[in-house]
Design a protein around this motif. Sequence first.
Motif, PDB file in Angstrom:
ATOM      1  N   THR A  41      17.406 117.039  31.846  1.00 33.44           N
ATOM      2  CA  THR A  41      15.739 116.772  32.609  1.00 33.44           C
ATOM      3  C   THR A  41      15.103 115.858  31.536  1.00 33.44           C
ATOM      4  N   VAL A  42      15.500 115.722  30.394  1.00 33.27           N
ATOM      5  CA  VAL A  42      14.980 115.151  29.384  1.00 33.27           C
ATOM      6  C   VAL A  42      16.076 113.213  29.463  1.00 33.27           C
ATOM      7  N   ILE A  43      17.821 114.061  29.800  1.00 34.02           N
ATOM      8  CA  ILE A  43      17.987 112.584  29.467  1.00 34.02           C
ATOM      9  C   ILE A  43      17.451 111.624  31.164  1.00 34.02           C
ATOM     10  N   MET A  44      16.958 112.379  32.358  1.00 33.49           N
ATOM     11  CA  MET A  44      16.317 112.003  33.863  1.00 33.49           C
ATOM     12  C   MET A  44      15.383 111.151  33.467  1.00 33.49           C
TER      13      MET A  44
ATOM     14  N   LEU B 276      11.984 105.762  30.772  1.00 34.14           N
ATOM     15  CA  LEU B 276      11.981 104.896  29.395  1.00 34.14           C
ATOM     16  C   LEU B 276      12.378 104.145  28.821  1.00 34.14           C
ATOM     17  N   VAL B 277      13.076 104.480  29.083  1.00 32.87           N
ATOM     18  CA  VAL B 277      14.451 103.261  27.879  1.00 32.87           C
ATOM     19  C   VAL B 277      14.049 102.018  28.931  1.00 32.87           C
ATOM     20  N   ILE B 278      14.868 102.413  30.564  1.00 30.14           N
ATOM     21  CA  ILE B 278      14.200 100.665  30.966  1.00 30.14           C
ATOM     22  C   ILE B 278      12.718 100.027  30.710  1.00 30.14           C
TER      23      ILE B 278
ATOM     24  N   SER C 173      11.941  98.266  26.939  1.00 35.08           N
ATOM     25  CA  SER C 173      13.258  97.656  27.918  1.00 35.08           C
ATOM     26  C   SER C 173      12.215  95.969  28.285  1.00 35.08           C
ATOM     27  N   GLY C 174      12.185  96.183  29.205  1.00 35.57           N
ATOM     28  CA  GLY C 174      11.530  95.987  30.145  1.00 35.57           C
ATOM     29  C   GLY C 174      10.264  94.436  29.679  1.00 35.57           C
ATOM     30  N   ILE C 175       9.240  95.678  28.493  1.00 35.55           N
ATOM     31  CA  ILE C 175       8.053  94.926  27.906  1.00 35.55           C
ATOM     32  C   ILE C 175       8.852  93.823  27.011  1.00 35.55           C
TER      33      ILE C 175
ATOM     34  N   ALA D 295      11.989 100.932  36.606  1.00 40.38           N
ATOM     35  CA  ALA D 295      10.942 102.788  35.626  1.00 40.38           C
ATOM     36  C   ALA D 295      10.694 103.473  36.730  1.00 40.38           C
ATOM     37  N   VAL D 296       9.643 102.830  37.480  1.00 38.16           N
ATOM     38  CA  VAL D 296       9.169 104.381  37.843  1.00 38.16           C
ATOM     39  C   VAL D 296       9.779 104.837  39.044  1.00 38.16           C
ATOM     40  N   VAL D 297      10.329 104.236  39.724  1.00 38.86           N
ATOM     41  CA  VAL D 297      11.117 104.374  40.529  1.00 38.86           C
ATOM     42  C   VAL D 297      12.821 106.006  40.338  1.00 38.86           C
ATOM     43  N   GLY D 298      13.239 105.365  39.007  1.00 46.16           N
ATOM     44  CA  GLY D 298      13.668 105.953  38.283  1.00 46.16           C
ATOM     45  C   GLY D 298      13.379 107.628  37.844  1.00 46.16           C
ATOM     46  N   ILE D 299      11.400 107.705  37.766  1.00 43.48           N
ATOM     47  CA  ILE D 299      10.857 108.659  37.779  1.00 43.48           C
ATOM     48  C   ILE D 299      11.097 109.888  38.488  1.00 43.48           C
ATOM     49  N   LEU D 300      11.435 109.683  39.826  1.00 46.42           N
ATOM     50  CA  LEU D 300      11.331 110.364  40.537  1.00 46.42           C
ATOM     51  C   LEU D 300      12.610 111.676  41.064  1.00 46.42           C
TER      52      LEU D 300
END
Length: 206
Positions: A27-30, A35-37, A40-42, A56-61
């Motif tokens: 869960t932590v890794i996921m 968050l890193v992505i 990094s984009g910002i 990143a938003v899609v990765g939250i799912l």
Amino acid sequence: MKKRKKKVQKGSAGYVAYERKKRAFITVIMFVIPLVIFFSGIAYAHTRKNILTVVAVVGILPAAKCAVNWIMILLQKPADPRIVEQTEKKAGNLTRGYELMITAYEGRLPLDALVVCGNQVACYCSAPKGKYEFMEKHMAKILSSNGYRSVKVKIFRERKPYLERIEQLANNPEKYREGIKFTPDESYPDLSREELILHVLMAISV
């Protein structure tokens, strides 16, 4: 060289503790990855309005799904080491399982331990409340629908009668296996009938 920790299989004592640690790590890794992505984009575009924010938003799912799985295992109580030790001692060579959270549409029930012999399934549940009789019928129904008819499931809430029952089964197992015909399952040719019964029950367990 440091030995790699062996995976604890479902149905084994220590499964809940193992899964709690494993699911927490995943869960932590996921959550860290999106968050890193995102940051990094910002850092690259100097604004949140970039394609990496969408990624990143899609990765939250999937991360949220992992979090739900983690919460589910946190709600499950590990088996008391004493009941595990006593079951191991009394059950002998009989098929046994531990820390199973049996599920149904109507609810869930944690089983600290269970033993299978012939058409008998003896379970111990330390939960103070639960649909015990319903779960007995539910488990028997699931087993029957999978080809294991006439299996009787008994959930004990008291330790003493549970231990007496599994000792009774272990002292004369052939008495409870008499007359039962068994054809090995093509999908699991190495499993005995009693191991397959446990396998079915594990399939309806969290």
